[in-house]
Design a protein around this motif. Structure first.
Motif, short mmCIF file in Angstrom:
data_model
loop_
_atom_site.label_atom_id
_atom_site.label_comp_id
_atom_site.label_asym_id
_atom_site.label_seq_id
_atom_site.Cartn_x
_atom_site.Cartn_y
_atom_site.Cartn_z
N LEU A 27 0.58 -1.24 -0.04
CA LEU A 27 -0.01 0.00 -0.02
C LEU A 27 0.83 1.31 0.02
O LEU A 27 0.54 2.27 -0.63
CB LEU A 27 -1.08 0.00 1.42
CG LEU A 27 -2.05 0.69 1.25
CD1 LEU A 27 -3.25 0.57 -0.06
CD2 LEU A 27 -2.96 0.73 2.51
N LEU A 87 2.76 1.56 -3.17
CA LEU A 87 1.91 2.18 -4.28
C LEU A 87 1.66 3.75 -4.20
O LEU A 87 1.27 4.24 -5.18
CB LEU A 87 0.65 1.22 -4.22
CG LEU A 87 0.59 0.06 -4.64
CD1 LEU A 87 -0.81 -0.94 -4.63
CD2 LEU A 87 0.79 -0.23 -6.42
N PHE A 111 -0.58 -9.64 -8.26
CA PHE A 111 -1.05 -8.65 -7.54
C PHE A 111 -0.38 -7.24 -7.43
O PHE A 111 -1.33 -6.28 -7.75
CB PHE A 111 -0.85 -9.07 -5.76
CG PHE A 111 -1.00 -8.07 -4.85
CD1 PHE A 111 -2.12 -7.22 -4.59
CD2 PHE A 111 0.05 -8.12 -4.10
CE1 PHE A 111 -2.10 -6.51 -3.60
CE2 PHE A 111 -0.14 -7.39 -2.72
CZ PHE A 111 -1.30 -6.46 -2.53
N ALA A 152 -2.44 -4.16 -9.13
CA ALA A 152 -2.63 -2.79 -8.06
C ALA A 152 -1.96 -1.65 -8.73
O ALA A 152 -2.57 -0.40 -8.56
CB ALA A 152 -2.21 -3.14 -6.64
N GLY A 199 -3.72 0.14 -11.49
CA GLY A 199 -4.98 0.75 -11.12
C GLY A 199 -4.59 2.09 -10.36
O GLY A 199 -5.02 3.30 -10.67
N ALA A 200 -3.41 2.09 -9.72
CA ALA A 200 -2.70 3.20 -9.02
C ALA A 200 -2.23 4.31 -10.03
O ALA A 200 -2.49 5.52 -10.04
CB ALA A 200 -1.72 3.05 -8.13
N THR A 254 -7.36 -1.53 -8.14
CA THR A 254 -6.71 -1.68 -6.86
C THR A 254 -7.16 -2.53 -5.83
O THR A 254 -6.49 -3.35 -5.33
CB THR A 254 -6.07 -0.45 -6.60
OG1 THR A 254 -5.49 0.47 -7.48
CG2 THR A 254 -4.95 -0.35 -5.48
N VAL A 255 -8.35 -2.16 -5.49
CA VAL A 255 -9.02 -2.86 -4.51
C VAL A 255 -9.18 -4.47 -4.76
O VAL A 255 -8.86 -5.26 -3.94
CB VAL A 255 -10.34 -2.21 -4.10
CG1 VAL A 255 -11.06 -3.07 -3.23
CG2 VAL A 255 -10.16 -0.68 -3.36
N ALA A 282 -7.23 -5.94 -6.77
CA ALA A 282 -6.17 -6.88 -6.69
C ALA A 282 -5.85 -7.03 -5.19
O ALA A 282 -5.42 -8.33 -5.15
CB ALA A 282 -4.92 -6.13 -7.13
N PHE A 283 -6.14 -6.07 -4.23
CA PHE A 283 -5.85 -6.42 -2.89
C PHE A 283 -6.63 -7.66 -2.37
O PHE A 283 -6.29 -8.51 -1.86
CB PHE A 283 -5.96 -5.39 -1.89
CG PHE A 283 -4.86 -4.54 -1.86
CD1 PHE A 283 -3.88 -4.77 -0.58
CD2 PHE A 283 -4.51 -3.41 -2.86
CE1 PHE A 283 -2.78 -3.86 -0.54
CE2 PHE A 283 -3.53 -2.73 -2.67
CZ PHE A 283 -2.55 -2.71 -1.72
#
Lengths: 196, 139
Positions: free
Chosen positions: A41, A44, B12, B16, B19-20, B50-51, B53-54
């Protein structure tokens, strides 16, 4: 020293008493404490910040902060690695009967590497943007707290890791100023390729 | 186990980061980097990717595994993140350049750095800059 260890023990035991009691809380805790959730997180977030300035000036400040944060993470990691060669502290779950919500690490508890690297990253960002840095400080604190709750670190491990991370990031900032114009040239090179 | 974990982690990070990047392009805004023209839609899609992927990574299997039992050590985590995020960036640059080929095409010069992506696509900006540099080098 004994007083500190006693405070450490009290905090770990108090926090860990909630572990294993509520399934949902444990599930959330296992996610936050993971080696991959907060680090990915945060990384990113750095990717986002690199590209997300409103104008060239803001983007330049953001990108310098990202560079500082990344270099600080590397040096903080190295510092903890060196300290671990000279000092070993057992993990709390080895010393006390705790509910472990994470795999049992075998390396030294002191200082906490996760705290060192995330606080180094947050501090590097903080020097460029208080708002963005505060977000990363929040993530770093959450990760550190979750590791204490999970029974794998003492509070003093996390505090020491955090102090190392912050100190390293300020040293990196001084180092980057000393090696100017190298950081500017790196950014200019990336800008020529339309990547910064 | 290790191979599958590496692949899972790489995928992953790749998804993610993809998306970011869309979220960052929408926030900028950098139209040359967007895959969907609408900024708010692109931001929403980036967040959803992104969500997702998490969720896919953490909900499918237990991920609290030490590096001695198939997990990743710190260096592997960092190296694979760089690889995954770098691949996501390359894919974003190529896809956005192909899907908006006509955006700002034909100009002699573009703004420097990422600001060029406010006017044109990455490949347009890069080829124009490289041609310009080549001309200056030859002169």
């Amino acid at each position: 020293m004994e007083a500190l260890q006693s405070i450490d023990k009290e905090i770990v035991l108090w926090l860990n008493q909630w572990a294993g009691r509520y399934a949902l809380l444990d599930k959330v805790e296992r996610l936050i404490v993971s080696d991959y959730f907060i680090p990915v997180l945060a990384a990113l977030f750095l990717v986002f910040v690199w590209f997300a300035g409103r104008d060239a000036r803001q983007r330049d400040a953001h990108q310098r902060a990202v560079l500082r944060a990344l270099i600080a993470v590397g040096f903080a990691n190295l510092t903890v690695l060196i300290l671990n060669q000279h000092y070993f502290r057992e993990r709390p779950f080895v010393e006390y009967e705790l509910t472990l919500l994470f795999y049992p690490p075998t390396d030294s508890s002191f200082p906490a590497n996760p705290a060192a690297v995330t606080f180094a990253m947050a501090s590097g960002m903080w020097q460029g943007s208080r708002k963005l840095g505060a977000f990363l400080y929040g993530l770093a604190a959450l990760w550190g707290l979750s590791r204490i709750y999970a029974g794998v670190f003492y509070p003093s491990d996390v505090v020491a890791g955090a102090l190392i991370g912050v100190a390293i990031s300020y040293l990196v900032a001084v180092g980057l100023r000393l090696i100017e114009p190298l950081p500017t040239l790196v950014l200019r090179g990336a800008r020529t390729l339309h990547l910064a | 186990m290790a191979g599958s974990f590496i692949l899972d982690y790489l995928l992953f990070v790749f998804i993610a980061a993809f998306g970011a990047l869309q979220m960052a392009a929408a926030y900028g805004p950098l139209p040359g980097l967007l895959l969907i023209r609408s900024k708010s839609l692109a931001f929403g899609a980036g967040l959803a990717i992104t969500v997702a992927a998490f969720l896919l990574f953490f909900m499918t299997e237990p991920r609290n595994i030490p590096d001695t039992e198939g997990g990743l050590n710190g260096n592997q985590t960092a190296g694979l993140f760089t690889l995954g995020a770098g691949s996501a960036l390359i894919l974003t640059l190529v896809l956005s350049s192909l899907s908006h080929r006509a955006l700002g095409k034909g100009q002699q010069h573009y703004a420097s750095g990422l600001d060029a992506l406010k006017e044109t696509t990455y490949l347009n900006a890069l080829t124009t800059t490289l041609k310009d540099l080549w001309k200056r080098y030859r002169a």
